[in-house]
Design a protein around this motif. Structure first.
Motif, PDB file in Angstrom:
ATOM      1  N   THR A 147      19.207 -11.816  -0.682  1.00  0.00           N
ATOM      2  CA  THR A 147      20.018 -10.999   0.215  1.00  0.00           C
ATOM      3  C   THR A 147      19.975  -9.553  -0.274  1.00  0.00           C
ATOM      4  O   THR A 147      19.669  -9.285  -1.444  1.00  0.00           O
ATOM      5  N   THR A 148      20.304  -8.643   0.607  1.00  0.00           N
ATOM      6  CA  THR A 148      20.321  -7.238   0.202  1.00  0.00           C
ATOM      7  C   THR A 148      21.378  -6.985  -0.860  1.00  0.00           C
ATOM      8  O   THR A 148      21.161  -6.189  -1.783  1.00  0.00           O
ATOM      9  N   ASP A 149      22.523  -7.640  -0.759  1.00  0.00           N
ATOM     10  CA  ASP A 149      23.552  -7.469  -1.794  1.00  0.00           C
ATOM     11  C   ASP A 149      22.999  -7.836  -3.171  1.00  0.00           C
ATOM     12  O   ASP A 149      23.264  -7.142  -4.161  1.00  0.00           O
ATOM     13  N   ASP A 150      22.230  -8.917  -3.234  1.00  0.00           N
ATOM     14  CA  ASP A 150      21.630  -9.312  -4.512  1.00  0.00           C
ATOM     15  C   ASP A 150      20.624  -8.262  -4.989  1.00  0.00           C
ATOM     16  O   ASP A 150      20.556  -7.948  -6.183  1.00  0.00           O
ATOM     17  N   LEU A 151      19.848  -7.723  -4.058  1.00  0.00           N
ATOM     18  CA  LEU A 151      18.864  -6.704  -4.428  1.00  0.00           C
ATOM     19  C   LEU A 151      19.548  -5.452  -4.967  1.00  0.00           C
ATOM     20  O   LEU A 151      19.079  -4.843  -5.933  1.00  0.00           O
ATOM     21  N   ILE A 152      20.647  -5.063  -4.339  1.00  0.00           N
ATOM     22  CA  ILE A 152      21.375  -3.873  -4.785  1.00  0.00           C
ATOM     23  C   ILE A 152      21.879  -4.067  -6.212  1.00  0.00           C
ATOM     24  O   ILE A 152      21.828  -3.146  -7.042  1.00  0.00           O
ATOM     25  N   GLN A 153      22.358  -5.277  -6.511  1.00  0.00           N
ATOM     26  CA  GLN A 153      22.853  -5.557  -7.855  1.00  0.00           C
ATOM     27  C   GLN A 153      21.714  -5.642  -8.871  1.00  0.00           C
ATOM     28  O   GLN A 153      21.855  -5.193 -10.013  1.00  0.00           O
ATOM     29  N   LYS A 154      20.593  -6.182  -8.443  1.00  0.00           N
ATOM     30  CA  LYS A 154      19.486  -6.458  -9.362  1.00  0.00           C
ATOM     31  C   LYS A 154      18.597  -5.243  -9.599  1.00  0.00           C
ATOM     32  O   LYS A 154      18.036  -5.074 -10.690  1.00  0.00           O
ATOM     33  N   PHE A 155      18.468  -4.383  -8.586  1.00  0.00           N
ATOM     34  CA  PHE A 155      17.533  -3.257  -8.667  1.00  0.00           C
ATOM     35  C   PHE A 155      18.264  -1.933  -8.457  1.00  0.00           C
ATOM     36  O   PHE A 155      18.409  -1.474  -7.312  1.00  0.00           O
ATOM     37  N   PRO A 156      18.717  -1.292  -9.525  1.00  0.00           N
ATOM     38  CA  PRO A 156      19.384   0.014  -9.382  1.00  0.00           C
ATOM     39  C   PRO A 156      18.488   1.078  -8.753  1.00  0.00           C
ATOM     40  O   PRO A 156      18.987   2.057  -8.198  1.00  0.00           O
ATOM     41  N   GLU A 157      17.163   0.872  -8.839  1.00  0.00           N
ATOM     42  CA  GLU A 157      16.224   1.848  -8.287  1.00  0.00           C
ATOM     43  C   GLU A 157      15.889   1.574  -6.823  1.00  0.00           C
ATOM     44  O   GLU A 157      14.996   2.223  -6.259  1.00  0.00           O
ATOM     45  N   LEU A 158      16.593   0.637  -6.191  1.00  0.00           N
ATOM     46  CA  LEU A 158      16.262   0.263  -4.819  1.00  0.00           C
ATOM     47  C   LEU A 158      16.289   1.466  -3.883  1.00  0.00           C
ATOM     48  O   LEU A 158      15.383   1.658  -3.069  1.00  0.00           O
ATOM     49  N   GLY A 159      17.314   2.287  -3.977  1.00  0.00           N
ATOM     50  CA  GLY A 159      17.422   3.438  -3.090  1.00  0.00           C
ATOM     51  C   GLY A 159      16.289   4.427  -3.269  1.00  0.00           C
ATOM     52  O   GLY A 159      15.760   4.973  -2.291  1.00  0.00           O
ATOM     53  N   ARG A 160      15.906   4.674  -4.518  1.00  0.00           N
ATOM     54  CA  ARG A 160      14.780   5.579  -4.771  1.00  0.00           C
ATOM     55  C   ARG A 160      13.500   5.037  -4.141  1.00  0.00           C
ATOM     56  O   ARG A 160      12.719   5.794  -3.543  1.00  0.00           O
ATOM     57  N   LEU A 161      13.292   3.732  -4.262  1.00  0.00           N
ATOM     58  CA  LEU A 161      12.107   3.116  -3.665  1.00  0.00           C
ATOM     59  C   LEU A 161      12.162   3.210  -2.146  1.00  0.00           C
ATOM     60  O   LEU A 161      11.159   3.542  -1.495  1.00  0.00           O
ATOM     61  N   GLN A 162      13.320   2.935  -1.557  1.00  0.00           N
ATOM     62  CA  GLN A 162      13.455   3.036  -0.101  1.00  0.00           C
ATOM     63  C   GLN A 162      13.107   4.440   0.396  1.00  0.00           C
ATOM     64  O   GLN A 162      12.380   4.602   1.378  1.00  0.00           O
ATOM     65  N   LEU A 163      13.649   5.446  -0.267  1.00  0.00           N
ATOM     66  CA  LEU A 163      13.412   6.824   0.162  1.00  0.00           C
ATOM     67  C   LEU A 163      11.943   7.203   0.007  1.00  0.00           C
ATOM     68  O   LEU A 163      11.369   7.882   0.873  1.00  0.00           O
ATOM     69  N   LYS A 223       0.829  -1.206   0.000  1.00  0.00           N
ATOM     70  CA  LYS A 223       0.000   0.000   0.000  1.00  0.00           C
ATOM     71  C   LYS A 223       0.864   1.258   0.000  1.00  0.00           C
ATOM     72  O   LYS A 223       0.565   2.234  -0.692  1.00  0.00           O
ATOM     73  N   ALA A 224       1.939   1.241   0.777  1.00  0.00           N
ATOM     74  CA  ALA A 224       2.822   2.408   0.837  1.00  0.00           C
ATOM     75  C   ALA A 224       3.501   2.652  -0.502  1.00  0.00           C
ATOM     76  O   ALA A 224       3.642   3.798  -0.946  1.00  0.00           O
ATOM     77  N   ALA A 225       3.923   1.571  -1.168  1.00  0.00           N
ATOM     78  CA  ALA A 225       4.573   1.709  -2.473  1.00  0.00           C
ATOM     79  C   ALA A 225       3.606   2.277  -3.498  1.00  0.00           C
ATOM     80  O   ALA A 225       3.980   3.110  -4.337  1.00  0.00           O
ATOM     81  N   SER A 226       2.359   1.845  -3.438  1.00  0.00           N
ATOM     82  CA  SER A 226       1.349   2.366  -4.356  1.00  0.00           C
ATOM     83  C   SER A 226       1.117   3.849  -4.105  1.00  0.00           C
ATOM     84  O   SER A 226       1.026   4.650  -5.044  1.00  0.00           O
ATOM     85  N   ALA A 227       1.053   4.230  -2.831  1.00  0.00           N
ATOM     86  CA  ALA A 227       0.854   5.637  -2.488  1.00  0.00           C
ATOM     87  C   ALA A 227       2.022   6.495  -2.951  1.00  0.00           C
ATOM     88  O   ALA A 227       1.850   7.676  -3.280  1.00  0.00           O
ATOM     89  N   ALA A 228       3.214   5.895  -3.000  1.00  0.00           N
ATOM     90  CA  ALA A 228       4.408   6.633  -3.416  1.00  0.00           C
ATOM     91  C   ALA A 228       4.598   6.630  -4.925  1.00  0.00           C
ATOM     92  O   ALA A 228       5.507   7.292  -5.437  1.00  0.00           O
ATOM     93  N   GLY A 229       3.754   5.874  -5.652  1.00  0.00           N
ATOM     94  CA  GLY A 229       3.870   5.818  -7.101  1.00  0.00           C
ATOM     95  C   GLY A 229       4.937   4.871  -7.604  1.00  0.00           C
ATOM     96  O   GLY A 229       5.466   5.055  -8.704  1.00  0.00           O
ATOM     97  N   PHE A 230       5.257   3.847  -6.809  1.00  0.00           N
ATOM     98  CA  PHE A 230       6.303   2.894  -7.180  1.00  0.00           C
ATOM     99  C   PHE A 230       5.746   1.475  -7.292  1.00  0.00           C
ATOM    100  O   PHE A 230       6.399   0.512  -6.892  1.00  0.00           O
ATOM    101  N   ASP A 231       4.546   1.332  -7.858  1.00  0.00           N
ATOM    102  CA  ASP A 231       3.917   0.010  -7.953  1.00  0.00           C
ATOM    103  C   ASP A 231       4.781  -0.986  -8.714  1.00  0.00           C
ATOM    104  O   ASP A 231       4.997  -2.115  -8.254  1.00  0.00           O
ATOM    105  N   THR A 232       5.261  -0.600  -9.892  1.00  0.00           N
ATOM    106  CA  THR A 232       6.021  -1.532 -10.735  1.00  0.00           C
ATOM    107  C   THR A 232       7.305  -1.967 -10.053  1.00  0.00           C
ATOM    108  O   THR A 232       7.632  -3.165 -10.000  1.00  0.00           O
ATOM    109  N   GLU A 233       8.047  -0.997  -9.523  1.00  0.00           N
ATOM    110  CA  GLU A 233       9.314  -1.325  -8.857  1.00  0.00           C
ATOM    111  C   GLU A 233       9.078  -2.225  -7.646  1.00  0.00           C
ATOM    112  O   GLU A 233       9.845  -3.159  -7.398  1.00  0.00           O
TER     113      GLU A 233
END
Length: 286
Positions: A264-280, A241-251
């Motif tokens: 693992t988080t290391d794998d996520l960092i490698q796989k998703f360059p947009e991870l930080g934007r989604l976190q913020l 729900k929070a991701a949808s409210a932030a406009g990051f449904d696809t990510e």
């Protein structure tokens, strides 16, 4: 005593170099000093400070020595808020008398304090001034040393010196649009405690819905320990729900699938360059 408000981002070495270049090119930016910082952290043999969620260090910067005590504080809107005490010292030794007017007095056997670990790094300061807001950006690169082991340290920290707290998030989000970042809730001190074998956080899995802060902390623990994260669908319902409210449904759909499958988080960092934007974005709405 002062209150510290900051956002800390972890980056790869190439991303950190690009981040510094981007920051210095902003019209609001002015280049500050470059410092070599040697930081020695202290605790008792039974890790009383770590249990109290406090960190005590002596920092050497050139011929200056500063003793600092920080509390764990809280995580609000993507930023850490902590209480902090600082004192100038004549030399590198702890001055225990300075701690008598802090929460440690009466709770910790100050005479038992000993060196636990070090964090040593180069810091490039960039000052950002926009309207009434002043933000100090610290671009840190070096090593954390403890227990005969080391971890590379590559961070960009935004600390509010004056003005609106929302400016911290605005700048962090702007940087995350330029380079891949990871919003890291694990402090330098916690990394040192982990290396020294004093602190080993665990990832606790529950079917109850996770808060945004709990998810971000879980990812940070996985980043530190390498422990995989595998969360049931029910635990991620509020985050969806929070991701949808932030406009990051696809990510979020892609990340959600990985978290349910186990990663693992290391794998996520490698796989998703947009991870930080989604976190913020999640931190802001969650």
């Amino acid at each position: 005593m002062a209150t510290e408000l900051e956002i800390k981002l972890t980056l790869s070495e190439p991303a950190q170099a690009r981040a510094l270049e981007w920051l210095l090119a902003r019209p609001e930016a002015s280049e500050g000093p470059r410092k070599t910082l040697i930081n020695r952290y202290y605790d008792t043999p039974d890790a009383a400070l770590n249990r109290a969620k406090a960190a005590l260090r002596v920092r050497q910067a050139g011929d200056r020595f500063i003793q600092t005590l920080k509390t764990k504080g809280e995580f609000v809107d993507g930023a850490h808020r902590r209480e902090e005490w600082e004192w100038e010292l004549a030399g590198p030794e702890l001055d225990l008398s300075l701690l008598e007017q802090t929460p440690l007095h009466g709770q910790v056997d100050l005479s038992a304090l000993a060196l636990a670990f070090e964090t040593n790094f180069q810091r490039q300061v960039v000052m950002l001034e926009s309207g009434s807001s002043v933000i100090e950006v610290a671009v840190d690169s070096g090593d954390i040393l403890g227990g005969g082991r080391s971890l590379p340290l590559r961070e960009v920290e935004f600390e509010l010196k004056a003005g609106e707290p929302g400016e911290l998030m605005r700048w962090a989000k702007a940087l995350a649009c330029e380079v891949p970042v990871f919003l890291n809730l694990v402090s330098k001190a916690e990394q040192g405690y982990f290396l020294a074998g004093i602190y080993r956080p665990e990832i606790l899995v529950s079917s109850e819905p996770l808060s945004v802060t709990k998810l971000l902390h879980t990812l940070s623990v996985s980043w530190l320990t390498g422990e995989p994260v595998k969360l049931p669908h029910t635990a991620l319902s509020a985050i969806t729900k929070a991701a949808s409210a932030a406009g990051f449904d696809t990510e979020w759909q892609e990340l959600n699938h990985s978290l349910q499958s186990g990663t693992t988080t290391d794998d996520l960092i490698q796989k998703f360059p947009e991870l930080g934007r989604l976190q913020l974005a999640l931190a802001l709405v969650g």
